[in-house]
Design an enzyme around this catalytic site. Structure first.
Site, mmCIF file in Angstrom:
data_model
loop_
_atom_site.group_PDB
_atom_site.id
_atom_site.type_symbol
_atom_site.label_atom_id
_atom_site.label_comp_id
_atom_site.label_asym_id
_atom_site.label_seq_id
_atom_site.Cartn_x
_atom_site.Cartn_y
_atom_site.Cartn_z
ATOM 1 C CB CYS A 200 50.720 35.653 7.396
ATOM 2 S SG CYS A 200 50.699 36.189 5.677
ATOM 3 N NE ARG B 23 54.011 33.764 7.149
ATOM 4 C CZ ARG B 23 54.701 34.242 8.182
ATOM 5 N NH1 ARG B 23 55.211 33.399 9.071
ATOM 6 N NH2 ARG B 23 54.875 35.533 8.340
#
Length: 283
Positions: free
Chosen positions: A238, A243
Site C-alpha cells: 500500500c 492496508r
C-alpha cells in the site's frame, strides 16, 4: 481462547478472528487474553475494552527495506509489543474501530514475530459497543515483558523481494491502495503509479458495511477474479504497510499459504527512482 467449532463464515483459518461474544466469554474466564487497542490515544481515552492496553503503531513506518534500516524497524516493533505485555504464552487480541488496518498491522507484526496465539476482534470496538458489552475509561498501565519473537521471514517482503518477482508466473503483487493511488492520479511519493504487473483490490472491499470481514466465499471470489489465487506467492503493498497488512490478513483467513507484507510499500518504491513503475490507463 478457543475458536468456534463451526465457523459460519467458512474461513480456512477462523481462529485468526474473535467475535465480540467469544471475546467477552474469554474475558470472563481465568485465562484472559492481552487486549491491544490500536486506535488513536483520544479514542482510547474516550472508552475502550476493559483491561485493554493502548498501542498506537500508526507512526511506525519504514521507507527503506535495506538490511540495516529494516533491522532497526523490526527491533522497534518487537520492543513496543513487549513493552505492552506481549509474551509467548498469553493469547493476544488486537482491535481498532472496526476490522481495520491499524489492528491488521499489529496482527501482521505479531505473526511475523512468530506469536502463535494472535487474533483480531472482528468488527472492532464498534461491534463490541453495538452488542452492548462493557466499556471502560480507566487507563491501563502495561506490564512489560522480556519477550523476543522468532521471525518468520517469509511473511515480510522487501523491495528486492518484489523486484525479484516482477516477471514470475507463480507470484502476484497485490495493491491494496485506493483507485486514485493505483492509477497514479493521487501521488504520495516522488512518483505516482503502481508496481508493474500489480493487481488492485482495495483493502476496504474486504469488509462488510458494519466493519467486519466478509464471508470466505465473497473474499475468495473477489481475489480469484483479480488473479490472486492460493497457488501463487502473494506480496501485498500500500503506502506504508498498513492496508497491505489488511490484505495479508484477508488472505490468511482464506488459507493462502504464501503471503508477504511489503512493509516499505509505495513510499519506498515510488521514491526509489531506479525501480520501475506503471501508470495505468486514464491516469
Amino acid at each position: 481462547m478457543a475458536a468456534m467449532a463451526n465457523d459460519p463464515e467458512g474461513y480456512a483459518n477462523p481462529q485468526l478472528l474473535a467475535t465480540p461474544s467469544e471475546l467477552a466469554n474469554a474475558l470472563a474466564s481465568a485465562d484472559t487474553p492481552l487486549l491491544l487497542d490500536l486506535r488513536p490515544a483520544e479514542e482510547y481515552a474516550a472508552g475502550h475494552l476493559p483491561g485493554a492496553v493502548h498501542l498506537d503503531l500508526f507512526g511506525i513506518s519504514l521507507i527503506d527495506t535495506d538490511p540495516a534500516p529494516l533491522r532497526a524497524f523490526l527491533w522497534i516493533l518487537e520492543h513496543l509489543l513487549a513493552s505492552r505485555g506481549v509474551d509467548a504464552s498469553r493469547h493476544v487480541v488486537v482491535y481498532d474501530e472496526k476490522s481495520g488496518m491499524r489492528a491488521a498491522r499489529a496482527f501482521w507484526a505479531l505473526e511475523y514475530f512468530g506469536h502463535e496465539h494472535t487474533r483480531l476482534l472482528d468488527g472492532g470496538f464498534g461491534a463490541w459497543q453495538a452488542e452492548g458489552h462493557p466499556i471502560s475509561t480507566d487507563p491501563v498501565v502495561p506490564t512489560s515483558t522480556s519477550w523476543t519473537g522468532a521471525a518468520t521471514e517469509d511473511r515480510l517482503g522487501t523491495y528486492r523481494d518484489v523486484l525479484d518477482r516482477l516477471d514470475k508466473s507463480d507470484a502476484v503483487i497485490l495493491d491494496t491502495r485506493s483507485d486514485g493511488e493505483y492509477r497514479g492520479t493521487t501521488v504520495r511519493a516522488a512518483r505516482g503509479g503502481c508496481i508493474p504487473g500489480a493487481v488492485h483490490v482495495e483493502w476496504t472491499t474486504n469488509l462488510r458495511p458494519d466493519g467486519s470481514f466478509k464471508r470466505a466465499d465473497q473474499l475468495r471470489e473477489m481475489y480469484t477474479a483479480a488473479g490472486v489465487t492460493p497457488d501463487k506467492e502473494v506480496l501485498t503493498y500500500c503506502q506504508g504497510g498498513y492496508r497491505a497488512a489488511h490484505g495479508y490478513l484477508a488472505l490468511r483467513l482464506l488459507g493462502y499459504p504464501r503471503v508477504r507484507n511489503y512493509v516499505g510499500s509505495w513510499k519506498e518504491w515510488g521514491d526509489r527512482l531506479e525501480l520501475p513503475i506503471t501508470l495505468m490507463p486514464n491516469a
